[in-house]
Scaffold this motif. Sequence first.
Motif, PDB file in Angstrom:
ATOM      1  N   LEU A 159       8.098  -1.842  11.407  1.00  0.00           N
ATOM      2  CA  LEU A 159       6.540  -2.060  11.078  1.00  0.00           C
ATOM      3  C   LEU A 159       5.808  -1.177  11.853  1.00  0.00           C
ATOM      4  N   ASN A 160       5.287  -0.077  11.583  1.00  0.00           N
ATOM      5  CA  ASN A 160       4.659   1.352  12.064  1.00  0.00           C
ATOM      6  C   ASN A 160       3.567   0.990  12.014  1.00  0.00           C
ATOM      7  N   PRO A 161       2.295   0.839  12.975  1.00  0.00           N
ATOM      8  CA  PRO A 161       0.989   0.844  13.144  1.00  0.00           C
ATOM      9  C   PRO A 161       0.331   2.165  13.536  1.00  0.00           C
ATOM     10  N   LEU A 162       1.084   3.236  13.463  1.00  0.00           N
ATOM     11  CA  LEU A 162       0.487   4.663  13.798  1.00  0.00           C
ATOM     12  C   LEU A 162       0.931   5.755  12.651  1.00  0.00           C
ATOM     13  N   GLN A 163       1.654   5.509  11.581  1.00  0.00           N
ATOM     14  CA  GLN A 163       2.017   6.366  10.605  1.00  0.00           C
ATOM     15  C   GLN A 163       1.019   6.584   9.511  1.00  0.00           C
ATOM     16  N   GLY A 164       0.676   7.834   9.483  1.00  0.00           N
ATOM     17  CA  GLY A 164      -0.266   8.279   8.114  1.00  0.00           C
ATOM     18  C   GLY A 164       0.548   8.621   7.096  1.00  0.00           C
ATOM     19  N   LEU A 165       0.003   8.194   5.737  1.00  0.00           N
ATOM     20  CA  LEU A 165       0.675   8.557   4.770  1.00  0.00           C
ATOM     21  C   LEU A 165       0.058   9.598   3.803  1.00  0.00           C
ATOM     22  N   LYS A 166       0.848  10.349   2.987  1.00  0.00           N
ATOM     23  CA  LYS A 166       0.228  11.010   1.867  1.00  0.00           C
ATOM     24  C   LYS A 166       0.315  10.091   0.759  1.00  0.00           C
ATOM     25  N   VAL A 167      -0.916   9.878   0.247  1.00  0.00           N
ATOM     26  CA  VAL A 167      -1.203   9.002  -0.933  1.00  0.00           C
ATOM     27  C   VAL A 167      -1.896   9.500  -2.173  1.00  0.00           C
ATOM     28  N   GLU A 168      -2.152   8.850  -3.167  1.00  0.00           N
ATOM     29  CA  GLU A 168      -2.714   8.995  -4.324  1.00  0.00           C
ATOM     30  C   GLU A 168      -1.666   9.759  -5.378  1.00  0.00           C
ATOM     31  N   ALA A 169      -1.752  10.060  -6.701  1.00  0.00           N
ATOM     32  CA  ALA A 169      -1.061  10.405  -7.619  1.00  0.00           C
ATOM     33  C   ALA A 169      -0.343  11.781  -7.193  1.00  0.00           C
ATOM     34  N   TYR A 170      -1.123  12.374  -6.648  1.00  0.00           N
ATOM     35  CA  TYR A 170      -0.535  14.034  -6.316  1.00  0.00           C
ATOM     36  C   TYR A 170      -0.486  14.353  -4.922  1.00  0.00           C
ATOM     37  N   ARG A 171      -0.602  13.127  -4.111  1.00  0.00           N
ATOM     38  CA  ARG A 171      -0.428  13.253  -2.548  1.00  0.00           C
ATOM     39  C   ARG A 171      -1.317  13.934  -1.974  1.00  0.00           C
ATOM     40  N   LYS A 172      -2.553  14.095  -2.655  1.00  0.00           N
ATOM     41  CA  LYS A 172      -3.760  14.691  -2.089  1.00  0.00           C
ATOM     42  C   LYS A 172      -4.922  14.078  -0.968  1.00  0.00           C
ATOM     43  N   GLY A 173      -4.216  12.797  -1.062  1.00  0.00           N
ATOM     44  CA  GLY A 173      -5.217  11.784  -0.208  1.00  0.00           C
ATOM     45  C   GLY A 173      -4.127  11.675   1.338  1.00  0.00           C
ATOM     46  N   ARG A 174      -4.718  11.049   2.295  1.00  0.00           N
ATOM     47  CA  ARG A 174      -4.328  10.746   3.449  1.00  0.00           C
ATOM     48  C   ARG A 174      -4.762   9.441   4.226  1.00  0.00           C
ATOM     49  N   ALA A 175      -3.942   8.527   4.093  1.00  0.00           N
ATOM     50  CA  ALA A 175      -4.183   7.232   4.457  1.00  0.00           C
ATOM     51  C   ALA A 175      -3.544   6.942   5.854  1.00  0.00           C
ATOM     52  N   LEU A 176      -4.374   6.172   6.569  1.00  0.00           N
ATOM     53  CA  LEU A 176      -3.815   5.529   7.884  1.00  0.00           C
ATOM     54  C   LEU A 176      -3.897   4.016   7.759  1.00  0.00           C
ATOM     55  N   PRO A 177      -2.505   3.604   7.167  1.00  0.00           N
ATOM     56  CA  PRO A 177      -2.609   1.934   7.025  1.00  0.00           C
ATOM     57  C   PRO A 177      -2.719   1.356   8.356  1.00  0.00           C
ATOM     58  N   ASP A 178      -2.771   0.146   8.601  1.00  0.00           N
ATOM     59  CA  ASP A 178      -2.872  -0.572   9.829  1.00  0.00           C
ATOM     60  C   ASP A 178      -1.445  -0.623  10.063  1.00  0.00           C
ATOM     61  N   ALA A 179      -0.665  -0.593   9.299  1.00  0.00           N
ATOM     62  CA  ALA A 179       0.769  -0.677   9.497  1.00  0.00           C
ATOM     63  C   ALA A 179       1.634  -0.365   8.160  1.00  0.00           C
ATOM     64  N   VAL A 180       2.793   0.160   8.343  1.00  0.00           N
ATOM     65  CA  VAL A 180       3.584   0.772   7.196  1.00  0.00           C
ATOM     66  C   VAL A 180       5.096   0.222   7.757  1.00  0.00           C
ATOM     67  N   LEU A 181       5.658  -0.619   6.524  1.00  0.00           N
ATOM     68  CA  LEU A 181       7.018  -1.122   6.697  1.00  0.00           C
ATOM     69  C   LEU A 181       7.886  -0.212   6.087  1.00  0.00           C
ATOM     70  N   ALA A 182       9.169   0.361   6.801  1.00  0.00           N
ATOM     71  CA  ALA A 182      10.087   1.067   6.178  1.00  0.00           C
ATOM     72  C   ALA A 182      11.433   0.992   7.103  1.00  0.00           C
ATOM     73  N   PRO A 183      12.258   1.443   6.670  1.00  0.00           N
ATOM     74  CA  PRO A 183      14.000   1.399   7.201  1.00  0.00           C
ATOM     75  C   PRO A 183      13.556   1.795   8.516  1.00  0.00           C
ATOM     76  N   VAL A 184      14.308   1.481   9.670  1.00  0.00           N
ATOM     77  CA  VAL A 184      14.286   2.026  11.024  1.00  0.00           C
ATOM     78  C   VAL A 184      14.530   3.296  10.789  1.00  0.00           C
ATOM     79  N   ASP A 185      13.841   4.137  11.745  1.00  0.00           N
ATOM     80  CA  ASP A 185      13.954   5.668  11.705  1.00  0.00           C
ATOM     81  C   ASP A 185      13.318   6.435  10.514  1.00  0.00           C
ATOM     82  N   HIS A 186      12.833   5.816   9.794  1.00  0.00           N
ATOM     83  CA  HIS A 186      12.372   6.341   8.324  1.00  0.00           C
ATOM     84  C   HIS A 186      11.253   7.640   8.539  1.00  0.00           C
TER      85      HIS A 186
END
Length: 197
Positions: free
Chosen positions: A70-97
Amino acid sequence: MTVMADRASSQMPVDLFERIAEFAAREDETVRFELIDGRIGLKKVTNGNHGAIIMWLNRQCMQARPGLDLNPLQGLKVEAYRKGRALPDAVLAPVDHFVGQGDWADPHGVLMAVEVTPYDSDTHNRDRVEKPRAYAEAGIPVYLLIDRDNLSVLVHSDPGPEGWYRDIHTVTMGGKVRLPAPVTIDLDTEELKKYAD
């Protein structure tokens, strides 16, 4: 704080936004920006209770699924065409993803995005409207919203092609909730009540 026009009328170029966000982060570690619906949003520094909620969720995820981070620092490319940039409070993904992906990672492979509502005037629009749409459009299977204003936990799942989550399950803080596949974690949210302030 939100700047710029609505989604239909104005889009800031993503490369320009990334340069602004990188510069701001270098100058002041407490300043973080995100770009949702073509608008720049300021992500405020969290308080102790906000951080305690993320740490609580981190412990739950580690106990139930040790192969996930559960990573509290990772930003994500979001929206349909990856034109957005979100900073979730946390992101859950496989270890080292996120190794080697930089500040703004592709959401492919992310299992869940998490937001904890801050106490500010933009909470409704950002966390309850814009973020769920952006995460659904990006194909993130689960969006967990811990809503301190309403003392509830909302589990959004089954992102549809129209850009919305087709299933939203709401539980009052203190109740039990299951985070559906691919997360597949059961949460007893009783402890969250002490962090609601």
